[in-house]
Design an enzyme around this catalytic site. Structure first.
Site, PDB file in Angstrom:
ATOM      1  N   SER A 170       6.052  -0.576 -24.882  1.00 47.48           N
ATOM      2  CA  SER A 170       5.085   0.174 -25.630  1.00 47.48           C
ATOM      3  C   SER A 170       5.185   1.473 -25.320  1.00 47.48           C
ATOM      4  O   SER A 170       4.115   2.190 -25.139  1.00 47.48           O
ATOM      5  CB  SER A 170       4.105  -0.577 -26.071  1.00 47.48           C
ATOM      6  OG  SER A 170       3.228  -0.622 -24.839  1.00 47.48           O
TER       7      SER A 170
ATOM      8  N   SER B  36       4.460  -7.720 -16.470  1.00 49.15           N
ATOM      9  CA  SER B  36       4.716  -9.043 -16.790  1.00 49.15           C
ATOM     10  C   SER B  36       4.221  -9.809 -15.300  1.00 49.15           C
ATOM     11  O   SER B  36       3.664 -10.930 -15.769  1.00 49.15           O
ATOM     12  CB  SER B  36       5.967  -9.689 -17.294  1.00 49.15           C
ATOM     13  OG  SER B  36       6.467  -8.885 -18.375  1.00 49.15           O
TER      14      SER B  36
END
Length: 415
Positions: free
Chosen positions: A309, A242
């Site tokens: 993920s 992020s």
């Protein structure tokens, strides 16, 4: 001029030709097609069906927009010299009771030499039986739920065939149909039945949802002066996904490009707030994100996704969604996988939210890297070691890659 095919396709989908219109849309391109067209058009069976007020004549394949026919099996790929030389003549009895189709099959449709491939006959039957019952199904559409075929005799190539179908039962969204393919009747001879079939078609609950064509992706990219694509960050918790994605988003905006970042903060609290952290829910979380990222990319926006993920299969689904969107002849949708790779011990040292500590203590179940697996990418487009590179160096590496691949043209800040 460049946008003409898109407008043509859109116009055809929104205002498709009528059944009567389809009868005038085909023009034979050679003498062989002209002869076959004339033969079917004047055959006694055709004339009898045409004179029957209970039947409506059409050529359904001519309703497909010309620019799309090359992507359609029976309306494009299998139409032409040596195959189905002329689009079939079709006759539908009102209220979906019966359907008759007359066509010619050429020598390029064979399995064994001189014999029409059984798979082609199955395709004819599936499509013909479906067209029979569509008028009585909700929204006039259905999906094949069951198809049983019995082959009775070899179908010799270079001959005229007749497909006959009858709707035998209808219950709500379901329709049962029976039919067969036979040789076109010759004077004094009985037709030979080549294959019989029975099928069940179900109109999907979502059948009233239709895709409305708009601008092509190529047009949007030109009008917005940028290409849309997805940059998919994957890596362990606390790897820096992020942080790098946020810095990259800011840089892209500062060089004049439209970009938007998707991460847990703006997805888990809205779109996916109904999902937990089980393997099933995490899979669905990634599937939804992939679909949203694809829509952003399709709108000529650069989508940045920042999620662990952990499973290769889920990331492959996201990649395949973008690849499929680029197979329509429009501009492709690039998918760039960025593996933010750091050792597990380094991620645990950072642990800004104390998650690793809780996972080690058994307070968090199914935590990636501790009690749940992380499947590292085998061939990502970009790999970043955030324990070796600064945030600025990581962003530069990605920007240089995008410029090298022609996805962006400007790399320095202009705003």
């Amino acid at each position: 001029m460049a946008t003409a095919p898109a407008y043509e396709a859109a116009a055809t989908m929104l205002s498709p030709p009528t059944d009567a219109d389809t009868l005038t849309l085909f023009t034979p391109s050679d003498t062989d097609a002209l002869a076959k067209e004339a033969f079917i058009d004047t055959h006694p069976l055709t004339l009898a069906l045409r004179a029957d007020p209970d039947f409506i004549e059409s050529r359904p394949h001519m309703k497909i927009p010309p620019s799309w026919r090359k992507h359609n099996l029976t309306g494009g790929t299998l139409i032409g010299p040596g195959k189905v030389a002329v689009p079939p003549f079709s006759f539908s009895e009102k209220e979906g009771k019966a359907f008759v189709q007359i066509s010619h099959v050429g020598t390029d449709l064979c399995g064994h030499q001189g014999i029409i491939h059984g798979g082609f006959l199955a395709t004819m039957l599936d499509e013909g039986l479906a067209r029979c019952c569509f008028p009585v199904l909700p929204y006039n559409i259905g999906m094949t739920a069951k198809l049983e075929i019995n082959y009775k005799a070899p179908a010799v190539a270079d001959q005229y065939l007749v497909l006959r179908a009858t709707t035998v039962k209808v219950e709500g969204r379901k329709a049962w149909v029976e039919g067969h393919i036979e040789t076109l009747p010759e004077e004094g001879k009985e037709p030979v039945v080549l294959a019989t079939a029975s099928a069940l078609y179900i109109s999907p609950r979502q059948a009233n949802i239709t895709w409305h064509p708009s601008l092509s992706r190529h047009e949007r990219n030109q009008l917005r002066s940028q290409k849309g694509f997805t940059i998919w960050f994957t890596g362990l918790s606390a790897s820096g996904k992020s942080t790098v994605a946020t810095a990259l988003e800011q840089h892209l905006l500062h060089i004049g490009l439209s970009a938007y970042r998707l991460d847990g903060d703006n997805v888990r609290f809205g779109l996916n707030k109904d999902l937990g952290f089980s393997e099933k829910d995490r899979n669905e979380n990634i599937r939804r994100i992939a679909e949203v990222a694809k829509l952003f990319a399709d709108s000529s926006t650069i989508a940045l996704t920042s999620f662990i993920s952990p499973y290769r299969a889920d990331r492959q689904i996201a990649r395949d969604l973008h690849a499929a969107a680029g197979q329509s002849g429009d501009d492709p949708l690039a998918f760039i996988e960025v593996f933010v790779d750091i050792p597990l011990e380094e991620a645990e040292k950072r642990d800004p939210k104390g998650l690793y500590k809780k996972a080690r203590a058994g307070e968090i179940k199914d935590f990636t890297g501790i009690s749940a697996p992380y499947e590292a990418p085998k061939a990502p487009e970009i790999t970043i070691r955030t324990d070796l590179l600064s945030v600025e160096e990581s962003v530069r590496k990605i920007v240089d890659y995008l410029a090298e691949k022609g996805l962006i043209t400007e790399t320095k800040e202009i705003k």
